[in-house]
Design a protein around this motif. Structure first.
Motif, PDB file in Angstrom:
ATOM      1  N   SER A  87       0.804  -1.100  -0.324  1.00 20.43           N
ATOM      2  CA  SER A  87      -0.105   0.205   0.069  1.00 20.43           C
ATOM      3  C   SER A  87       0.801   1.275  -0.192  1.00 20.43           C
ATOM      4  CB  SER A  87      -1.066   0.097   1.282  1.00 20.43           C
ATOM      5  OG  SER A  87       0.001  -0.041   2.389  1.00 20.43           O
ATOM      6  N   LEU A  88       2.162   1.129  -0.187  1.00 20.28           N
ATOM      7  CA  LEU A  88       3.004   2.397  -0.081  1.00 20.28           C
ATOM      8  C   LEU A  88       2.515   3.061  -1.558  1.00 20.28           C
ATOM      9  CD1 LEU A  88       6.367   0.841   0.681  1.00 20.28           C
ATOM     10  CD2 LEU A  88       4.808   2.084   2.257  1.00 20.28           C
ATOM     11  N   PHE A  89       2.847   4.572  -1.236  1.00 17.65           N
ATOM     12  CA  PHE A  89       2.294   5.194  -2.642  1.00 17.65           C
ATOM     13  C   PHE A  89       3.598   5.301  -3.382  1.00 17.65           C
ATOM     14  CE2 PHE A  89       0.110   7.604   0.963  1.00 17.65           C
ATOM     15  CZ  PHE A  89      -1.062   7.017   0.951  1.00 17.65           C
ATOM     16  N   PRO A  90       3.319   4.528  -4.707  1.00  7.56           N
ATOM     17  CA  PRO A  90       4.753   4.436  -5.320  1.00  7.56           C
ATOM     18  C   PRO A  90       5.076   5.687  -5.958  1.00  7.56           C
ATOM     19  CG  PRO A  90       2.460   3.933  -6.521  1.00  7.56           C
ATOM     20  CD  PRO A  90       2.273   4.110  -5.194  1.00  7.56           C
ATOM     21  N   TRP A  91       4.391   6.993  -5.732  1.00 11.66           N
ATOM     22  CA  TRP A  91       4.968   8.093  -6.471  1.00 11.66           C
ATOM     23  C   TRP A  91       5.706   8.882  -5.116  1.00 11.66           C
ATOM     24  CZ3 TRP A  91      -0.071   6.629  -5.859  1.00 11.66           C
ATOM     25  CH2 TRP A  91      -0.769   7.490  -4.686  1.00 11.66           C
ATOM     26  N   ARG A  92       5.790   8.447  -4.048  1.00 12.82           N
ATOM     27  CA  ARG A  92       6.510   9.017  -3.184  1.00 12.82           C
ATOM     28  C   ARG A  92       7.624   8.050  -2.918  1.00 12.82           C
ATOM     29  NH1 ARG A  92       4.280  12.527   1.200  1.00 12.82           N
ATOM     30  NH2 ARG A  92       2.861  13.702  -0.092  1.00 12.82           N
ATOM     31  N   PHE A 100       4.169  11.026   5.326  1.00 10.42           N
ATOM     32  CA  PHE A 100       2.960  11.253   4.794  1.00 10.42           C
ATOM     33  C   PHE A 100       2.003  11.543   6.085  1.00 10.42           C
ATOM     34  CE2 PHE A 100      -1.486  10.182   3.298  1.00 10.42           C
ATOM     35  CZ  PHE A 100      -1.420  10.961   2.216  1.00 10.42           C
ATOM     36  N   MET A 104      -0.132  15.195   6.989  1.00 11.81           N
ATOM     37  CA  MET A 104      -1.408  15.300   6.907  1.00 11.81           C
ATOM     38  C   MET A 104      -1.815  15.635   8.153  1.00 11.81           C
ATOM     39  SD  MET A 104      -2.628  14.613   4.146  1.00 11.81           S
ATOM     40  CE  MET A 104      -0.951  14.995   3.296  1.00 11.81           C
ATOM     41  N   TYR A 132      12.504   4.703  -4.347  1.00 13.99           N
ATOM     42  CA  TYR A 132      11.114   4.470  -4.560  1.00 13.99           C
ATOM     43  C   TYR A 132      10.492   3.260  -4.474  1.00 13.99           C
ATOM     44  CZ  TYR A 132      10.865   9.004  -6.874  1.00 13.99           C
ATOM     45  OH  TYR A 132      10.711  10.356  -6.881  1.00 13.99           O
ATOM     46  N   TYR A 134       9.129   0.881  -5.949  1.00 10.63           N
ATOM     47  CA  TYR A 134       9.412  -0.291  -6.717  1.00 10.63           C
ATOM     48  C   TYR A 134      10.883  -1.015  -6.740  1.00 10.63           C
ATOM     49  CZ  TYR A 134      12.132   2.642 -10.077  1.00 10.63           C
ATOM     50  OH  TYR A 134      13.167   3.261 -10.607  1.00 10.63           O
TER      51      TYR A 134
ATOM     52  N   TYR B 155      -4.699   2.676  -1.873  1.00 17.71           N
ATOM     53  CA  TYR B 155      -4.198   3.735  -1.806  1.00 17.71           C
ATOM     54  C   TYR B 155      -4.840   5.005  -1.049  1.00 17.71           C
ATOM     55  CZ  TYR B 155      -0.674   2.003  -5.033  1.00 17.71           C
ATOM     56  OH  TYR B 155       0.326   1.384  -5.579  1.00 17.71           O
ATOM     57  N   TYR B 173      -3.153  14.600  -3.080  1.00 17.76           N
ATOM     58  CA  TYR B 173      -2.156  13.823  -2.404  1.00 17.76           C
ATOM     59  C   TYR B 173      -2.016  12.412  -2.900  1.00 17.76           C
ATOM     60  CZ  TYR B 173      -0.830  17.754   0.458  1.00 17.76           C
ATOM     61  OH  TYR B 173      -0.444  18.846   0.939  1.00 17.76           O
ATOM     62  N   VAL B 174      -3.162  11.677  -3.316  1.00 18.79           N
ATOM     63  CA  VAL B 174      -3.356  10.429  -3.517  1.00 18.79           C
ATOM     64  C   VAL B 174      -3.791  10.095  -5.013  1.00 18.79           C
ATOM     65  CG1 VAL B 174      -4.426   8.388  -3.383  1.00 18.79           C
ATOM     66  CG2 VAL B 174      -3.836   9.775  -1.288  1.00 18.79           C
ATOM     67  N   PRO B 177      -1.526  12.139  -8.289  1.00 23.61           N
ATOM     68  CA  PRO B 177      -0.504  11.541  -8.554  1.00 23.61           C
ATOM     69  C   PRO B 177      -0.429   9.896  -9.108  1.00 23.61           C
ATOM     70  CG  PRO B 177      -0.510  11.976  -6.284  1.00 23.61           C
ATOM     71  CD  PRO B 177      -1.714  12.635  -6.947  1.00 23.61           C
ATOM     72  N   SER B 178      -1.445   9.234  -8.678  1.00 23.72           N
ATOM     73  CA  SER B 178      -1.614   8.179  -9.036  1.00 23.72           C
ATOM     74  C   SER B 178      -2.489   7.933 -10.506  1.00 23.72           C
ATOM     75  CB  SER B 178      -2.865   7.391  -8.028  1.00 23.72           C
ATOM     76  OG  SER B 178      -3.087   6.100  -8.540  1.00 23.72           O
ATOM     77  N   LYS B 255       9.074   9.477 -12.603  1.00 20.98           N
ATOM     78  CA  LYS B 255      10.394   8.756 -12.441  1.00 20.98           C
ATOM     79  C   LYS B 255      10.008   7.670 -11.620  1.00 20.98           C
ATOM     80  CE  LYS B 255      13.351  10.578  -9.938  1.00 20.98           C
ATOM     81  NZ  LYS B 255      14.201  11.685  -9.024  1.00 20.98           N
ATOM     82  N   TRP B 256       8.907   7.512 -10.670  1.00 20.24           N
ATOM     83  CA  TRP B 256       8.487   6.505  -9.857  1.00 20.24           C
ATOM     84  C   TRP B 256       8.150   5.241 -10.738  1.00 20.24           C
ATOM     85  CZ3 TRP B 256       3.359   5.358 -10.046  1.00 20.24           C
ATOM     86  CH2 TRP B 256       2.556   6.527 -10.598  1.00 20.24           C
ATOM     87  N   SER B 258       9.685   3.884 -13.071  1.00 14.92           N
ATOM     88  CA  SER B 258      10.537   3.118 -14.001  1.00 14.92           C
ATOM     89  C   SER B 258      10.604   1.815 -13.829  1.00 14.92           C
ATOM     90  CB  SER B 258      12.089   3.653 -13.825  1.00 14.92           C
ATOM     91  OG  SER B 258      11.837   4.821 -12.908  1.00 14.92           O
ATOM     92  N   GLY B 259       9.986   1.311 -12.679  1.00 18.23           N
ATOM     93  CA  GLY B 259       9.986  -0.154 -12.374  1.00 18.23           C
ATOM     94  C   GLY B 259       9.035  -0.828 -13.019  1.00 18.23           C
TER      95      GLY B 259
END
Lengths: 252, 262
Positions: A87-92, A100, A104, A132, A134, B155, B173-174, B177-178, B255-256, B258-259
């Protein structure tokens, strides 16, 4: 303080065809501050539903719950949760995932990051600070998820089969780490698992549930001193009695 | 410098040969088979015509004007399309209100709006920008909407448990970006469609300048070599815009990812 009281909670789900299935049936339970409680039961017995209700992600059809005497309604940073799936935010990045929660709560990003570093250290992943998700293995991701939940300084940590997807070795070491964190942080942990071994190794008490609709079948006290021997005689005896309880449910 | 050049020739040798081969084939076909400059100008014809428009500078004005049209349309499509997509994707009621309207307007080909574009805005940059906007806005709305609809539930739940409860924060925030990869894909599609609409709009006289306008103008003068030059410029410019956008988003925004296998 992290005393949770569950008062005759029931939950039914309405399906589209108008029929409803009961997930939980009249569950009452009292959990002490700082206790480590495991829930175990056949799949579909509503243990995850109970955890989600405690998190505030779902609400009971009837009954109520309190944390330290205050009714549980909706989500609250006082009740942290670690999910079964990643459940980690992949963009962070790792550090920003952990930061986070504090962010908040209105804490400035810079200060939130500084706080997060403390928790990153707690789970031993300092060198992955700017990675990240991934780039991390499954075990590392769940470590970060634990750190992220703890960064809010919750009174209760809800864990829904958090190690279910991990291989056996990683699982064992994460169990050890979790116990260390639990002792350090003095937090109440409610832990759903389908593994009897895991429950016997971790818990103060194990709540064994019936098959659907979930009721409490028995609460087993695990009186073994820690660190526990996974294959000791007492552990085996406990495990056997629990497996027997679960086997009864599968037949019925 | 020299080393670099030989290296890139080594690496891209086959690609280079392929292009050279195609150019030779073109030249031979034009000179030996078709032998008619109107039907098929040769490569050297096109090259001469290209050098001419560069020399008198006319091409730069046309590129500039076309980029203004394109920029107006795309910027408007982003500013309007993304918020609409967000609102529709996040709030069910908003979706029910907006969806029928959008579904009625969307199938109208953007070029069918040209008469109204001229009536409303005259022969101005705005008018051409408006047609580009109509082509570009729907893919952006739809991809933003889809991106928001497919935000993994875990998420959102993780964020709520961590204390992110207001819609505004969950979106910022969620969900945003998602959904970003999907939005970016929508923008790329939009740029492609917008580019096509731009040429058509300029051709049909929505503007007095620009690459599309010049194609039509040279056609009237039967200068097919110049038509070809403008066609190639349109293609190359389109490629350049898409590549630089993709480069930017891959390096900065995504960038995040890439995987992941895309």
């Amino acid at each position: 303080m992290g005393r949770v009281k569950v008062n005759s909670v029931s939950r039914t789900f309405k399906k589209e065809d108008g029929l409803s299935t009961g997930a939980l049936d009249n569950v009452s339970l009292e959990i002490q501050d700082g206790e480590f409680l495991c829930f175990i039961g056949p799949s579909g017995c509503g243990k995850t539903t109970l955890l989600r209700i405690m998190a505030g992600l779902d609400s009971p059809t009837s009954g109520n719950l309190t944390l330290d005497g205050v009714a549980i309604k909706g989500t609250d940073p006082k009740r942290g949760m670690v999910f079964q799936e990643y459940s980690l935010f992949p963009w962070r990045t790792v550090i920003d995932n952990i930061a986070f929660g504090p962010q908040m709560q209105g804490i400035q990003k810079k200060d939130a990051r500084r706080m997060a570093e403390k928790y990153l250290e707690l789970v031993g992943l300092e060198q992955f600070k700017n990675s990240y998700p991934y780039e991390l293995s499954g075990g590392m991701r769940q470590r970060v998820a634990i750190a992220r939940a703890l960064a809010n300084e919750p009174k209760v940590l809800l864990m829904d089969e958090p190690f279910g997807a991990l291989d056996a070795q990683t699982r064992n070491s994460l169990q050890n780490e979790l116990l260390e964190i639990w002792e350090k942080k003095h937090v109440t942990i409610l832990f759903v698992t389908h593994s009897v071994d895991e429950a016997v190794f971790l818990a103060d008490r194990v709540v064994v549930m019936t098959s659907r609709p979930g009721k409490i079948k028995k609460i087993v006290k695990v009186g073994l001193p820690r660190p526990r021997d996974r294959t000791g005689a007492e552990a085996n005896a406990l495990r056997n009695s629990m497996l027997k309880l679960l086997a009864e449910e599968r037949k019925g | 410098m020299k080393k670099k050049l030989t290296k890139s020739v080594e690496q891209k040798g086959l690609e280079l040969i392929s292009i050279l081969f195609a150019l030779t084939l073109w030249q031979l076909a034009a000179d030996l088979i078709v032998k008619n400059k109107l039907l098929l100008p040769s490569f050297t014809d096109a090259l001469a015509s290209f050098l001419e428009v560069i020399e008198n500078g006319v091409i730069f004005t046309d590129i500039w004007v076309s980029l203004i049209h394109f920029g107006i349309g795309l910027a408007l499509a982003l500013v309007i399309g993304i918020p609409i997509g967000i609102i529709m994707g996040w709030f069910k009621t908003a979706n029910r209100i907006l969806d029928p309207l959008i579904e009625i307007i969307r199938p109208i080909p953007p070029l069918a709006w040209i008469p109204f574009a001229i009536v409303w805005f005259g022969l101005t940059h705005k008018s051409a920008g408006f047609v580009v906007f109509l082509g570009a806005v729907f893919p952006i709305i739809i991809n933003t909407f889809t991106g928001f609809r497919s935000v993994p539930r875990v998420y959102v739940e993780a964020a709520r448990v961590l204390g992110c409860m207001r819609d505004r924060d969950l979106i910022r925030y969620v969900a945003l970006p998602s959904a970003l990869p999907s939005i970016v894909a929508g923008i790329r599609i939009s740029m492609g469609i917008g580019w096509m609409c731009l040429v058509a709009a300029e051709m049909f006289g929505v503007s007095k300048n620009g690459l599309g306008h010049k194609i039509w103008w040279h056609y009237y003068l039967h200068q097919m070599d110049a038509v070809l030059v403008y066609m190639l410029i349109l293609g190359l410019l389109g490629l350049l815009i898409d590549r630089s956008f993709r480069n930017y988003t891959d390096k900065r925004l995504l960038k995040w990812r890439s995987g992941e296998v895309i």
